[in-house]
Design a protein around this motif. Structure first.
Motif, PDB file in Angstrom:
ATOM      1  N   THR A 196      14.955  15.377  18.186  1.00 26.54           N
ATOM      2  CA  THR A 196      16.160  15.684  18.973  1.00 26.54           C
ATOM      3  C   THR A 196      16.484  14.550  19.930  1.00 26.54           C
ATOM      4  O   THR A 196      17.610  14.422  20.390  1.00 26.54           O
ATOM      5  N   LEU A 197      15.498  13.721  20.237  1.00 26.31           N
ATOM      6  CA  LEU A 197      15.744  12.591  21.139  1.00 26.31           C
ATOM      7  C   LEU A 197      16.223  11.360  20.374  1.00 26.31           C
ATOM      8  O   LEU A 197      16.307  10.270  20.935  1.00 26.31           O
ATOM      9  N   GLY A 198      16.506  11.523  19.092  1.00 27.03           N
ATOM     10  CA  GLY A 198      17.136  10.439  18.349  1.00 27.03           C
ATOM     11  C   GLY A 198      16.202   9.646  17.454  1.00 27.03           C
ATOM     12  O   GLY A 198      16.581   8.590  16.966  1.00 27.03           O
ATOM     13  N   ARG A 248      10.314   6.707  12.822  1.00 26.41           N
ATOM     14  CA  ARG A 248      10.024   6.396  14.218  1.00 26.41           C
ATOM     15  C   ARG A 248       9.168   7.501  14.855  1.00 26.41           C
ATOM     16  O   ARG A 248       8.285   7.228  15.675  1.00 26.41           O
ATOM     17  N   ILE A 262      21.973  15.460  20.545  1.00 27.33           N
ATOM     18  CA  ILE A 262      21.924  16.714  21.271  1.00 27.33           C
ATOM     19  C   ILE A 262      20.624  16.731  22.057  1.00 27.33           C
ATOM     20  O   ILE A 262      19.548  16.614  21.485  1.00 27.33           O
ATOM     21  N   TYR A 299      17.794  18.489  23.773  1.00 33.71           N
ATOM     22  CA  TYR A 299      17.222  19.828  23.647  1.00 33.71           C
ATOM     23  C   TYR A 299      16.122  19.974  24.696  1.00 33.71           C
ATOM     24  O   TYR A 299      15.135  19.244  24.666  1.00 33.71           O
ATOM     25  N   GLY A 337      13.943   8.667  24.572  1.00 30.18           N
ATOM     26  CA  GLY A 337      15.204   8.974  23.906  1.00 30.18           C
ATOM     27  C   GLY A 337      16.219   7.864  24.082  1.00 30.18           C
ATOM     28  O   GLY A 337      17.013   7.574  23.194  1.00 30.18           O
ATOM     29  N   ARG A 349      14.357  13.614  30.440  1.00 31.08           N
ATOM     30  CA  ARG A 349      14.211  12.958  29.146  1.00 31.08           C
ATOM     31  C   ARG A 349      15.402  13.281  28.251  1.00 31.08           C
ATOM     32  O   ARG A 349      15.945  12.404  27.577  1.00 31.08           O
ATOM     33  N   ALA A 350      15.823  14.550  28.269  1.00 31.29           N
ATOM     34  CA  ALA A 350      16.977  14.939  27.454  1.00 31.29           C
ATOM     35  C   ALA A 350      18.241  14.227  27.955  1.00 31.29           C
ATOM     36  O   ALA A 350      19.050  13.753  27.163  1.00 31.29           O
ATOM     37  N   SER A 383      18.779  10.537  26.874  1.00 29.52           N
ATOM     38  CA  SER A 383      19.157  10.213  25.501  1.00 29.52           C
ATOM     39  C   SER A 383      20.675  10.250  25.329  1.00 29.52           C
ATOM     40  O   SER A 383      21.163  10.289  24.200  1.00 29.52           O
TER      41      SER A 383
END
Lengths: 229, 372
Positions: A125-127, A132, B77, B79, B99, B142-143, B146
């Motif tokens: 979710t962090l890309g 990776r 997104i 999360y 992120g 952290r969210a 990103s």
């Protein structure tokens, strides 16, 4: 210490090092597949991986001989490319690698199973792409298991005898590793001093490997668990 | 603007939702097992739903009708999980940067987020050395780092005790107000909804029961059973007028004046206060010589008979709506019918500090359009 002893010790180190180097990459892949994928044939793959652990080593050595001997198609093809294994130290390394493989896979698989997949989900979710996620989250968390497995595999390779002697015989300077050398020296009168030397080296390498794995393992585990090493 | 359609079927459970929500904070409210987490996981792409359509501010992230499905890692997104899920092998700083680097925004300064969440002193620590509240703040950061186009928060406070919740709520407040990122906030706490959300979507048994502005949905007596009769309660918009020396704060609401125990907000600030239906007493005449301080003139708009001995009244006071819960016997004795003029008596102690929220622009959006 005679030159033969020194030769056997260095050959053993070389063979074992190559054995873990060639079994590590497929070991990690197979461990990951066994830990994370559910598919038909899972049991079969698992059984296949464990086969060298439960079969008599002589049988494993004979199976290698059937595949890689210059008389067999695979062996003949490799021979024509100049990478034949029969009666070479590389063959000893392959025999040791096959024998060390199950131990390596078991240790790595356990540590992959211990990684919380929810962390990998969070990374996605962090890309992070799957690749990776693997090298930034999974691999660092699995590292203690990989190190433990590698050292265990190395120790197993150092002690491998049955498959090696069946597959590549016992040629001084080429395939006479420490266990083979001990066996050979026991066959000749007055060989005991050399045997004692080799036993001493064996024991110290084994203990050293164990201590190293404990030390590295604890260090890495502390780092992975989130405490400063 | 959020457009979400998800049809997903697993043995024993069917999720079938289709709703839209305006920008701001949308609370997804429902009991456990209602399908909230499955829904947000589908929005994030972590659950592969058979039929799904997800649009965030006009960007299509999934449309099964067109065979379009953006993988989770490309959805941008953010999360925030209930259990934090910080990477244990990284420091707080590395967690925050994770992120940021994955989405190729290494240029994004960390400072604003660090300041917003008050985590500057934690940057070099490891997750194992953080308290639950600290870890959750880092997870929020952290969210945010990103650069998300949508934030999903799956009960981010549920795993924390009351003190930790109160520690984090102000930061959540600030994220909601200052970042401008649309947020889908999963919760089963009406307190958190009243405090943070501008829109509520009520979900039950895999279906959306109702979507609307917070004040409207929370003051709907028909929804009280869904929200839990014990917890039902409306939200009033208030402004701090003065803090008095006897420890009380004076707040102006559209229907009159409220007296609350000292509120932690400056004079002139707009607040939202939640008044539980069970804490409202209804009188036909203005009570005199009564210990309760808050008496608002009101008019009965709806009387909802439940199956039990209780009824729920919807009252209008000024521009706001209130809910009151009383027994059917009282309702009959007082001859309460829509249109009756009454007085709503609210015990000032009934409005807990945690139910008082600093307001934002989202409030104006949440003001219900009162039908005449």
């Amino acid at each position: 210490m005679t030159p033969e002893i020194v030769e056997a010790v260095f050959l053993s180190l070389k063979v074992s090092l190559f054995a873990v180097l060639i079994s590590l990459p497929p070991g990690v892949v197979v461990a990951y597949i066994l830990a994370r994928w559910r598919f038909r044939g899972h049991m079969l793959l698992n059984g296949l991986v464990h086969l060298p652990l439960i079969l008599p080593p002589v049988v494993t050595g004979y199976a290698l001989l059937l595949v890689f001997s210059p008389a067999a198609p695979v062996g003949a093809a490799m021979e024509s490319f100049g990478i034949g294994l029969a009666f070479r130290w590389t063959g000893a390394a392959v025999a040791a690698a096959v024998m060390a493989f199950p131990l390596l896979v078991r240790a790595i698989r356990l540590s992959i199973e211990a990684v919380d997949p929810r962390l990998e989900e969070a990374a996605a979710t962090l890309g992070s792409s799957q690749v990776r996620v693997w090298y930034t989250v999974t691999l660092p968390l699995v590292l203690p298991g990989i190190i433990a497995g590698t050292i265990l595999g190395f120790a197993k390779a150092m002690g491998e005898f049955g498959a090696t002697i069946t597959f590549v015989s016992n040629i001084p300077g080429e395939t006479r590793t420490i266990p083979s050398a001990i066996y050979a020296f026991l066959q000749v009168p007055g060989g005991e001093p050399a045997v004692l030397w080799l036993v001493g080296v064996s024991v110290s390498v084994a203990l050293g490997a164990l201590a190293l794995s404990e030390w590295v393992g604890r260090r890495v585990a502390r780092r992975v668990a989130g405490r400063d090493a | 603007m959020l457009e979400i359609m998800v049809r997903h079927h697993v043995p024993g459970f069917r999720l079938d939702v289709d709703f839209q929500a305006p920008s701001g904070v949308t609370a997804l409210f429902g009991k456990s097992g209602a399908g909230k987490t499955t829904l947000v996981r589908a929005v994030a792409g972590l659950v592969r739903a058979k039929h799904a359509r997800v649009l965030v501010n006009g960007v299509t992230l999934e449309d099964s009708a067109q065979g379009l499905r953006v993988p989770p890692y490309r959805r941008r997104i953010g999360y925030v999980f209930q259990d934090g899920r910080l990477f244990p092998h990284m420091t707080v700083r590395q967690n925050l940067a994770y992120g940021q680097r994955a989405v190729g925004r290494g240029d994004l300064p960390m400072q604003p987020v660090v300041t917003l969440l008050g985590i500057a002193h934690l940057l070099d620590r490891r997750p194992a050395d953080l308290s639950g509240g600290e870890a959750q703040r880092v997870a929020l950061g952290r969210a945010l780092m990103s650069a998300p186009r949508l934030l999903l928060m799956d009960e981010p406070l549920a795993a924390l005790d009351r003190a930790r919740k109160n520690e984090i709520l102000p930061y959540l407040d600030r994220i909601c107000r200052e970042t401008g990122v649309p947020i889908l906030y999963v919760t089963h706490s009406l307190t958190e909804i009243a405090r943070l959300a501008s829109t509520v979507a009520v979900i039950d048994a895999g279906k959306i029961q109702r979507v609307g502005p917070v004040a409207e949905v929370l003051s709907d007596p028909d929804l009280a059973p869904n929200l839990g009769v014990q917890d039902a309660g409306a939200v009033l918009n208030a402004r701090v007028v003065a803090h008095h020396t006897d420890g009380l704060s004076e707040l102006q609401v559209s229907g009159g004046t409220l007296w609350l125990p000292r509120v932690q907000a400056d004079v002139g600030r707009d607040l939202r206060v939640r008044v539980a239906a069970r804490d409202v007493i209804v009188a036909r005449d203005r009570p005199s010589r009564i210990s309760a301080l808050n008496i608002l003139p009101a008019q009965v708009r709806q009387v909802r008979q439940g199956t039990g001995p209780g009824v729920i009244l919807q009252l209008s006071t000024g521009d706001d709506l209130l809910l009151a819960r009383l027994t059917r016997r009282s309702a009959t004795a007082l001859e309460l019918r829509p249109g009756c003029n009454v007085f709503a008596v609210i015990k000032s102690v009934s409005v807990a500090p945690a139910d008082v929220s600093v307001d934002d622009e989202a409030l104006s959006a949440s003001k219900p359009d009162l039908p005449e």
